[in-house]
Scaffold this motif. Structure first.
Motif, PDB file in Angstrom:
ATOM      1  N   MET A   1       0.832  -1.209   0.000  1.00  0.00           N
ATOM      2  CA  MET A   1       0.000   0.000   0.000  1.00  0.00           C
ATOM      3  C   MET A   1       0.865   1.258   0.000  1.00  0.00           C
ATOM      4  SD  MET A   1      -3.134  -0.779  -0.195  1.00  0.00           S
ATOM      5  CE  MET A   1      -4.249  -2.154   0.012  1.00  0.00           C
ATOM      6  N   ALA A   2       1.964   1.210  -0.714  1.00  0.00           N
ATOM      7  CA  ALA A   2       2.870   2.353  -0.699  1.00  0.00           C
ATOM      8  C   ALA A   2       2.234   3.589  -1.313  1.00  0.00           C
ATOM      9  CB  ALA A   2       4.150   2.004  -1.444  1.00  0.00           C
ATOM     10  N   GLU A   3       1.208   3.391  -2.188  1.00  0.00           N
ATOM     11  CA  GLU A   3       0.592   4.533  -2.848  1.00  0.00           C
ATOM     12  C   GLU A   3      -0.258   5.367  -1.898  1.00  0.00           C
ATOM     13  OE1 GLU A   3       0.357   1.434  -3.813  1.00  0.00           O
ATOM     14  OE2 GLU A   3       0.841   1.178  -5.927  1.00  0.00           O
ATOM     15  N   ILE A   4      -0.671   4.788  -0.744  1.00  0.00           N
ATOM     16  CA  ILE A   4      -1.504   5.514   0.219  1.00  0.00           C
ATOM     17  C   ILE A   4      -0.621   6.494   0.965  1.00  0.00           C
ATOM     18  CG2 ILE A   4      -3.122   5.281   2.118  1.00  0.00           C
ATOM     19  CD1 ILE A   4      -3.994   3.961  -0.486  1.00  0.00           C
ATOM     20  N   THR A   5      -0.766   7.769   0.678  1.00  0.00           N
ATOM     21  CA  THR A   5       0.131   8.778   1.254  1.00  0.00           C
ATOM     22  C   THR A   5      -0.598   9.839   2.060  1.00  0.00           C
ATOM     23  OG1 THR A   5       0.015  10.048  -0.801  1.00  0.00           O
ATOM     24  CG2 THR A   5       1.845   8.477  -0.577  1.00  0.00           C
ATOM     25  N   TRP A   6      -1.891   9.633   2.358  1.00  0.00           N
ATOM     26  CA  TRP A   6      -2.587  10.638   3.148  1.00  0.00           C
ATOM     27  C   TRP A   6      -3.680   9.981   3.988  1.00  0.00           C
ATOM     28  CZ3 TRP A   6      -7.827  11.233   1.984  1.00  0.00           C
ATOM     29  CH2 TRP A   6      -8.248  10.734   0.748  1.00  0.00           C
ATOM     30  N   ILE A   7      -4.066  10.659   5.060  1.00  0.00           N
ATOM     31  CA  ILE A   7      -5.139  10.200   5.927  1.00  0.00           C
ATOM     32  C   ILE A   7      -6.188  11.299   6.010  1.00  0.00           C
ATOM     33  CG2 ILE A   7      -3.639   8.712   7.302  1.00  0.00           C
ATOM     34  CD1 ILE A   7      -3.629  10.937   9.430  1.00  0.00           C
ATOM     35  N   LYS A   8      -7.338  10.974   6.585  1.00  0.00           N
ATOM     36  CA  LYS A   8      -8.409  11.948   6.700  1.00  0.00           C
ATOM     37  C   LYS A   8      -8.393  12.600   8.084  1.00  0.00           C
ATOM     38  CE  LYS A   8     -11.722   9.118   5.735  1.00  0.00           C
ATOM     39  NZ  LYS A   8     -13.066   8.572   5.432  1.00  0.00           N
ATOM     40  N   LEU A   9      -8.437  13.916   8.125  1.00  0.00           N
ATOM     41  CA  LEU A   9      -8.612  14.677   9.368  1.00  0.00           C
ATOM     42  C   LEU A   9      -9.862  15.537   9.203  1.00  0.00           C
ATOM     43  CD1 LEU A   9      -4.983  15.863  10.213  1.00  0.00           C
ATOM     44  CD2 LEU A   9      -6.271  14.011  11.292  1.00  0.00           C
ATOM     45  N   LYS A  10     -10.823  15.365  10.084  1.00  0.00           N
ATOM     46  CA  LYS A  10     -12.066  16.107   9.968  1.00  0.00           C
ATOM     47  C   LYS A  10     -11.842  17.577  10.315  1.00  0.00           C
ATOM     48  CE  LYS A  10     -15.838  14.181  11.289  1.00  0.00           C
ATOM     49  NZ  LYS A  10     -16.895  13.565  12.130  1.00  0.00           N
ATOM     50  N   THR A  11     -12.494  18.450   9.599  1.00  0.00           N
ATOM     51  CA  THR A  11     -12.326  19.889   9.840  1.00  0.00           C
ATOM     52  C   THR A  11     -12.846  20.313  11.205  1.00  0.00           C
ATOM     53  OG1 THR A  11     -14.432  20.316   8.729  1.00  0.00           O
ATOM     54  CG2 THR A  11     -12.417  20.442   7.386  1.00  0.00           C
ATOM     55  N   ASP A  12     -13.753  19.520  11.799  1.00  0.00           N
ATOM     56  CA  ASP A  12     -14.303  19.871  13.116  1.00  0.00           C
ATOM     57  C   ASP A  12     -13.644  19.073  14.239  1.00  0.00           C
ATOM     58  OD1 ASP A  12     -15.293  17.420  12.483  1.00  0.00           O
ATOM     59  OD2 ASP A  12     -17.370  17.840  13.084  1.00  0.00           O
ATOM     60  N   LEU A  39      -1.157   9.638  14.109  1.00  0.00           N
ATOM     61  CA  LEU A  39      -2.067   9.418  12.988  1.00  0.00           C
ATOM     62  C   LEU A  39      -1.304   9.343  11.664  1.00  0.00           C
ATOM     63  CD1 LEU A  39      -5.023  11.845  13.887  1.00  0.00           C
ATOM     64  CD2 LEU A  39      -4.994   9.359  14.096  1.00  0.00           C
ATOM     65  N   ALA A  40      -0.393  10.295  11.476  1.00  0.00           N
ATOM     66  CA  ALA A  40       0.362  10.338  10.223  1.00  0.00           C
ATOM     67  C   ALA A  40       1.239   9.099  10.067  1.00  0.00           C
ATOM     68  CB  ALA A  40       1.214  11.603  10.163  1.00  0.00           C
ATOM     69  N   TYR A  41       1.871   8.676  11.153  1.00  0.00           N
ATOM     70  CA  TYR A  41       2.761   7.515  11.061  1.00  0.00           C
ATOM     71  C   TYR A  41       1.968   6.240  10.823  1.00  0.00           C
ATOM     72  CZ  TYR A  41       7.220   5.182  11.652  1.00  0.00           C
ATOM     73  OH  TYR A  41       8.365   4.468  11.420  1.00  0.00           O
ATOM     74  N   ALA A  42       0.805   6.137  11.484  1.00  0.00           N
ATOM     75  CA  ALA A  42      -0.043   4.970  11.256  1.00  0.00           C
ATOM     76  C   ALA A  42      -0.488   4.906   9.803  1.00  0.00           C
ATOM     77  CB  ALA A  42      -1.252   5.018  12.183  1.00  0.00           C
ATOM     78  N   GLY A  43      -0.778   6.065   9.211  1.00  0.00           N
ATOM     79  CA  GLY A  43      -1.152   6.086   7.806  1.00  0.00           C
ATOM     80  C   GLY A  43       0.002   5.715   6.899  1.00  0.00           C
ATOM     81  N   LYS A  44       1.199   6.148   7.261  1.00  0.00           N
ATOM     82  CA  LYS A  44       2.358   5.874   6.411  1.00  0.00           C
ATOM     83  C   LYS A  44       2.688   4.390   6.363  1.00  0.00           C
ATOM     84  CE  LYS A  44       6.429   7.378   7.759  1.00  0.00           C
ATOM     85  NZ  LYS A  44       7.572   8.274   7.969  1.00  0.00           N
ATOM     86  N   VAL A  45       2.685   3.725   7.537  1.00  0.00           N
ATOM     87  CA  VAL A  45       3.024   2.298   7.548  1.00  0.00           C
ATOM     88  C   VAL A  45       1.839   1.440   7.131  1.00  0.00           C
ATOM     89  CG1 VAL A  45       4.795   2.611   9.291  1.00  0.00           C
ATOM     90  CG2 VAL A  45       2.485   2.073  10.011  1.00  0.00           C
ATOM     91  N   ASN A  46       0.607   1.981   7.304  1.00  0.00           N
ATOM     92  CA  ASN A  46      -0.611   1.310   6.821  1.00  0.00           C
ATOM     93  C   ASN A  46      -0.716  -0.127   7.331  1.00  0.00           C
ATOM     94  OD1 ASN A  46      -3.040   1.158   5.494  1.00  0.00           O
ATOM     95  ND2 ASN A  46      -2.140   0.559   3.537  1.00  0.00           N
ATOM     96  N   CYS A  47      -0.666  -0.263   8.666  1.00  0.00           N
ATOM     97  CA  CYS A  47      -0.804  -1.575   9.306  1.00  0.00           C
ATOM     98  C   CYS A  47      -2.060  -1.604  10.169  1.00  0.00           C
ATOM     99  CB  CYS A  47       0.427  -1.915  10.137  1.00  0.00           C
ATOM    100  SG  CYS A  47       1.915  -2.216   9.172  1.00  0.00           S
TER     101      CYS A  47
END
Length: 323
Positions: A1-12, A39-47
């Motif tokens: 899943m190396a292509e996944i380079t972003w996560i979602k952060l809600k504006t609120d 959050l960012a690191y969890a998204g980067k490693v995608n585990c």
């Protein structure tokens, strides 16, 4: 899943009650920064939301302090707060996992990538099959120019499918190797180096604190380099490596280039010292020192001569008679 380079952060997200409670804490801003880093690191490693150094290596608190560039005690406090508010979970193996990871994960992006990969594989398979079917199905020998078929059409198509599957697997493996960043595969840090190179099977809290402190004062790179030097000198112990770090710190070393410069300076000084010892030392001797040496030699020579007791007795009697 190396292509996944972003996560979602809600504006609120800052309207959340837990976030508001954390903001009012003395270290609230620091806790929220660590939360976003998690959050960012969890998204980067995608585990699946786990905070991992590699696929089978969970990241512990000490390693978080180094990688997140935050003091160890503040990371520990942040983990306690986030765990209390159930924003993270820590399992029996001390693996940290983001709670409700699906809220932050890029599910739509993952699905899009999956469909793109499947479509790419389908087109690749079709292209390879057409190339194989269009290839000559017979060959001519050198003597009789006789056509020889290797297998019937059904078997040939099955073999083509197997070969295509193998090539697709190879292609995907190469893509993973090329696209994976070093941090997503394995992070070389002082804790891993310590454990993997014989400095100790276990690490107590005092040593952990010292390693984190030196990483903050100098750098991870220099801490690892100090342990490498200890290994080269057959002194595999943390105390020896720390002695090297103390010397570097006192000399103002900040990078490996500074270490090289310090070593070059030491070698130059040693070479100069060896040259000075090799030269013969000559000095001008003062005149008074020469006279003193001559008088001392005459006195020593006279002392070494045999004593004539009869002559000495005659001199004494002559002095007494004259008196």
């Amino acid at each position: 899943m190396a292509e996944i380079t972003w996560i979602k952060l809600k504006t609120d997200m800052f309207d959340d009650e837990k976030i508001k409670l954390i903001e009012r804490m003395p270290e609230g801003d620091g806790i929220l920064i660590i939360w976003v880093k998690l959050l960012a690191y969890a998204g980067k490693v995608n585990c699946s939301g786990y905070i991992m150094i590699a696929e089978d290596i969970p990241m512990n608190v000490e390693e978080m302090a180094i990688i997140f560039n935050r003091p160890l005690e503040k990371v520990r406090y942040a983990i306690q707060v986030l765990q209390r508010y159930r924003m993270i979970d820590v399992d029996e193996n001390e693996r940290v996992c983001i709670s409700n990871w699906e809220k932050h994960q890029n599910i739509d992006g993952m699905e899009k990538v999956r469909l793109q990969t499947a479509e790419r594989n389908r087109k690749y398979r079709e292209r390879k099959k057409q190339q194989a079917l269009q290839a000559p199905e017979s060959s001519q020998n050198n003597e009789g120019n006789v056509s020889v078929t290797s297998r019937d059409g059904i078997d040939k198509e099955l073999d083509i499918d197997k070969e295509i599957d193998k090539e697709i697997d190879k292609e995907q493996e190469l893509l993973k190797e090329e696209s994976a960043s070093p941090s997503s595969v394995a992070v070389v840090n002082p804790f891993n180096f310590y454990a993997q190179n014989g400095f100790g099977l276990t690490m107590n809290d005092i040593t952990r604190e010292k390693i984190v402190g030196w990483c903050n004062d100098l750098s991870d790179e220099l801490v690892i380099h100090a342990m490498q030097i200890a290994m080269e000198r057959n002194s595999i112990s943390w105390s020896y490596a720390e002695g090297i770090l103390k010397k570097w710190h006192s000399k103002g070393v900040k990078s490996l280039k500074d270490v090289d410069a310090l070593l070059a300076q030491f070698e130059a000084q040693r070479a100069q010292k060896n040259r000075s010892h090799g030269n013969q030392r000559t000095e001008n001797i003062p005149e008074w020192f020469g006279k003193h040496q001559a008088e001392s030699a005459a006195t020593q020579q006279k002392a070494n001569e045999p004593i004539d007791f009869e002559a000495e007795r005659a001199k004494v009697l002559a002095k007494l008679g004259g008196a």
